[in-house]
Enzyme design. Structure first.
Site, PDB file in Angstrom:
ATOM      1  N   GLU A 425      11.399  37.260  47.117  1.00  0.00           N
ATOM      2  CA  GLU A 425      11.112  35.818  47.326  1.00  0.00           C
ATOM      3  C   GLU A 425      10.200  35.693  48.261  1.00  0.00           C
ATOM      4  O   GLU A 425      10.310  36.312  49.542  1.00  0.00           O
ATOM      5  CB  GLU A 425      12.349  35.149  47.556  1.00  0.00           C
ATOM      6  CG  GLU A 425      12.975  35.165  48.935  1.00  0.00           C
ATOM      7  CD  GLU A 425      14.091  34.409  49.387  1.00  0.00           C
ATOM      8  OE1 GLU A 425      15.256  35.183  49.452  1.00  0.00           O
ATOM      9  OE2 GLU A 425      13.937  33.360  49.519  1.00  0.00           O
ATOM     10  N   ASP A 504      16.918  37.464  50.389  1.00  0.00           N
ATOM     11  CA  ASP A 504      17.629  37.286  51.611  1.00  0.00           C
ATOM     12  C   ASP A 504      18.970  37.118  51.506  1.00  0.00           C
ATOM     13  O   ASP A 504      19.428  36.695  50.624  1.00  0.00           O
ATOM     14  CB  ASP A 504      17.046  35.991  52.284  1.00  0.00           C
ATOM     15  CG  ASP A 504      15.597  36.224  52.965  1.00  0.00           C
ATOM     16  OD1 ASP A 504      15.002  37.434  52.884  1.00  0.00           O
ATOM     17  OD2 ASP A 504      15.082  35.223  52.922  1.00  0.00           O
ATOM     18  N   ASP A 506      21.207  35.204  52.672  1.00  0.00           N
ATOM     19  CA  ASP A 506      21.392  33.739  53.107  1.00  0.00           C
ATOM     20  C   ASP A 506      21.736  32.946  51.904  1.00  0.00           C
ATOM     21  O   ASP A 506      21.551  33.379  50.767  1.00  0.00           O
ATOM     22  CB  ASP A 506      20.482  33.365  54.148  1.00  0.00           C
ATOM     23  CG  ASP A 506      19.130  33.037  53.548  1.00  0.00           C
ATOM     24  OD1 ASP A 506      19.098  33.265  52.225  1.00  0.00           O
ATOM     25  OD2 ASP A 506      18.335  32.697  54.014  1.00  0.00           O
ATOM     26  N   ASP A 508      20.060  30.534  50.425  1.00  0.00           N
ATOM     27  CA  ASP A 508      18.726  30.339  49.736  1.00  0.00           C
ATOM     28  C   ASP A 508      18.617  31.720  48.849  1.00  0.00           C
ATOM     29  O   ASP A 508      18.424  31.441  47.617  1.00  0.00           O
ATOM     30  CB  ASP A 508      17.573  30.004  50.359  1.00  0.00           C
ATOM     31  CG  ASP A 508      17.131  28.658  50.438  1.00  0.00           C
ATOM     32  OD1 ASP A 508      18.164  27.844  49.968  1.00  0.00           O
ATOM     33  OD2 ASP A 508      16.462  28.280  51.542  1.00  0.00           O
TER      34      ASP A 508
END
Ligand code: 0RA
Length: 641
Positions: A425, A504, A506, A508
């Site tokens: 991403e 990632d 996290d 998102d």
């Protein structure tokens, strides 16, 4: 050994349960977890047969703490009388001879009895011990076996007003690679059986520490199954449409419901076995559906304003959830995994019956019929739009030259079995990945932001989405079903054997990962089935002491490093918020380099459950999603689908 001798010997051995112990996989499929669970299904199938014959409405399954299992039903009870010809009790005969069941019940075929259909005797042979209680004629009878061998003759041990059979067994750890039962696996199959055979109440109780218990009673049968499958979808009409027909010894049961999604989900069963590869009953259903709706449309002149569209079978199945269950004598299961029904006469029988019954239903329920037809017409229009979008996408690719997306950093190697592609991403992580990769065999495709939520989008939208086009072009496989001007998905054209989702660690990142998985699951399921899709595991923390540094992939690991290093001074803990924060060498070492990284392979073990979960995670309804995330909060860290 000569051919003749061999036959003589093998017939002889087949008689005894020795054969079963020598070649267990031949009888129950495998000696792994699947075979272990099969033992339970084999006993339960006998109880289901009692229920289908009208003598039983309850089956209670218990897992005990030593992984022994009991199956208790309230059927007639296995007969216990002396069998003069065989010189033993009927009970002993049933429990020690392969295929003894037929000796009692010639009149009706056994509907269940599964893929292998080998009977309780097989379970007995593969159990360290088995204890059977029969409640019959106000008496309790008992018999015990070790590895299939009776300890003594059947004996009367008391009186009762119950009726039925209780079979308790402990799988032999000399035979099975594992003897640990999975509550979830048993639960899934028992639930399915309860849906498929309405009127039977099946319970499952786990007596191991922290064990759960479930009760599966569905008076609605297949109709309840549809409601369960579509729990998180919005139906187009309030109740599933249901048909039942019993004719010439063949039973057909169907439940179907349209919802506002674009997903076709049709399950098929033959004699209670899930035919994952479909077969003649499924083809018959599709043909009957196409015929009924098209006849209704033309009888009622419903295409007059849309005379350019032509309704194809697939248009009539968009947003349709259905279960087709047939029960027939002598089912032929075909294909490598025996997941396809082959009996050719079934096709016409199901087609005719669906055509007629659905035809009548539509005529009698014009409001629902109108909604269904509207939906089908819209889907035909969208299919046409998708075709144009696809043509456009292809033309663009050809004009772009080479057919590969411009932002793909491809690898040098051309042998797909050696190649990997990382889906990353954002451009910053893409940059680190490009620098950290081994360009000989690792390709990088940076994706811009969130990709489309395909769960809420129609095919034409999906095909027009740029990031999705980039992925499909890079993979080389094409996409979807073939039609006049497109070859559709072709696994043999895959350019990388590993497709690695690297996002990632996290919220998102996990959202983007779910979006990508949803896309693979709905539109490129062949890649998941073939084991090509992986999830990269970037570390969450870096812990630094004076000269040393360590990576931790979760909080538990971080805590254990901190504990180990509690004497050291000046510890620095860095929490990585994004892949971009790692320098290329670190990213390579922790996440990309095959020598040092760890990857999670995406698997699809339970398609029914996966469908429900994806609909819930990506759909409109917020409450079930919140509940799921809460219940699975602990597991989410290692999302293995
Ligand atoms: C043979 C004959 C009959 C029933 C059964 C077996 C039977 C087997 C199992 C195994 C688990 N539960 C079971 N329930 C029944 C027919 C009995 C009759 O004719 O009375």
């Amino acid at each position: 050994m000569s051919e003749q001798n061999y036959t003589a010997v093998s017939i002889k051995t087949l008689k005894g349960l020795d054969a079963v112990r020598k070649r267990p996989a031949m009888y129950i499929g495998s000696t792994g977890s699947s075979g272990l669970h099969h033992l339970v299904y084999e006993v339960v199938d006998n109880s289901i047969d009692e229920a289908l014959a009208g003598y039983c409405d309850r089956v209670d399954v218990t897992i005990y703490s030593d992984n022994s299992i009991s199956v208790v039903d309230n059927g007639r009870g296995i007969p216990v009388d002396y069998h003069a010809e065989e010189k033993m009790s009927a009970l002993q005969l049933v429990l020690t001879t392969l295929h003894a069941g037929g000796k009692f019940d010639n009149s009706s075929y056994k509907v269940s009895g599964g893929l292998h259909g080998v009977g309780v005797s097989c379970v007995n042979a593969l159990s360290a011990w088995m204890k059977v209680e029969v409640f019959r004629d106000n008496k309790i009878y008992f018999m015990e076996f070790n590895r299939g061998v009776p300890k003594e003759d059947v004996k009367e041990i008391g009186t009762t007003d119950r009726k039925g059979t209780s079979v308790t067994f402990k799988p032999d750890d000399k035979v099975f690679e594992t003897t640990e039962y999975s509550f979830d696996i048993l639960s899934k199959r028992l639930r399915e059986l309860a849906f498929l055979n309405k009127g039977i109440c099946i319970t499952l109780k786990d007596e191991r520490p922290e064990g759960k218990s479930h009760e599966f009673c569905y008076p609605g049968g297949l109709s309840s199954f549809i409601t369960y499958l579509d729990e998180n979808k919005t139906p187009l009409h309030p109740q599933p449409i249901c048909f039942f027909q019993a004719k010439d010894g063949i039973e057909i049961e169907i439940a179907m419901q349209y919802n506002d999604s674009y997903i076709e989900n049709i399950l098929s069963f033959a004699n209670n076995i899930n035919t994952v590869d479909g077969g003649t009953h499924l083809s018959g259903f599709k043909k009957g559906l196409t015929r009924a709706i098209n006849t209704y449309v033309s009888n009622n002149n419903l295409l007059k304003n849309n005379n350019k569209v032509e309704l194809k079978g697939e248009d009539l199945r968009e947003g349709l959830t259905a279960a087709v269950s047939v029960k027939l004598p002598n089912p032929q299961f075909e294909g490598q995994t025996k997941g396809k029904l082959g009996n050719s006469d079934i096709m016409g029988i199901v087609e005719t019956s669906v055509g007629e019954m659905l035809g009548v239903y539509l005529e009698e329920n014009p409001q629902i019929a109108r909604k269904v037809v509207d939906k089908c017409v819209n889907s035909a229009i969208a299919r046409e739009a998708a075709r144009r979008a696809r043509q456009l996408a292809r033309r663009k690719t050809i004009m772009d030259g080479g057919g590969l997306p411009g932002k793909l950093a491809d690898c040098q190697e051309r042998d797909p079995s050696k190649c990997e592609i990382f889906l990353v991403e954002g451009d910053s992580a893409g940059g680190s990945a490009k620098m950290g990769r081994d360009r000989t065999f690792q390709a990088i495709l940076p994706l811009k932001g969130k990709i489309l939520n395909v769960e809420k989008a129609r095919l034409d939208k999906v095909i027009s989405h740029e990031e999705i086009q980039f992925m499909v072009q890079a993979f080389g496989t094409g996409f979807g079903k073939s039609d006049e001007d497109d070859d559709g998905f072709n696994l043999s054209k895959l350019r990388y054997s590993k497709i690695i989702i690297m996002t990632d660690a996290d919220v998102d990142g996990s959202h983007i990962r779910t979006l990508l998985l949803t896309f693979f699951f709905r539109h490129l399921p062949g890649l998941i089935e073939n084991g090509n899709v992986f999830i990269a595991q970037p570390p969450l923390y870096k812990i630094k002491a004076a000269k040393e540094e360590r990576y931790a992939f979760n909080d538990v690991e971080k805590d254990s490093v901190l504990d180990e290093w509690k004497e050291k001074k000046n510890l620095v803990i860095q929490r990585y918020k994004g892949l971009g924060e790692m320098n290329p060498d670190q990213l390579a070492e922790t996440t990309m380099n095959p020598e040092t990284r760890s990857l999670l392979q995406v698997k699809l073990e339970d398609a029914v459950e996966a469908d429900r979960v994806f609909t819930m995670l990506m759909g409109e309804e917020v409450e079930p999603r919140r509940r799921f995330i809460e219940e699975n909060a602990k597991k989410v860290k290692n999302l293995d689908v």
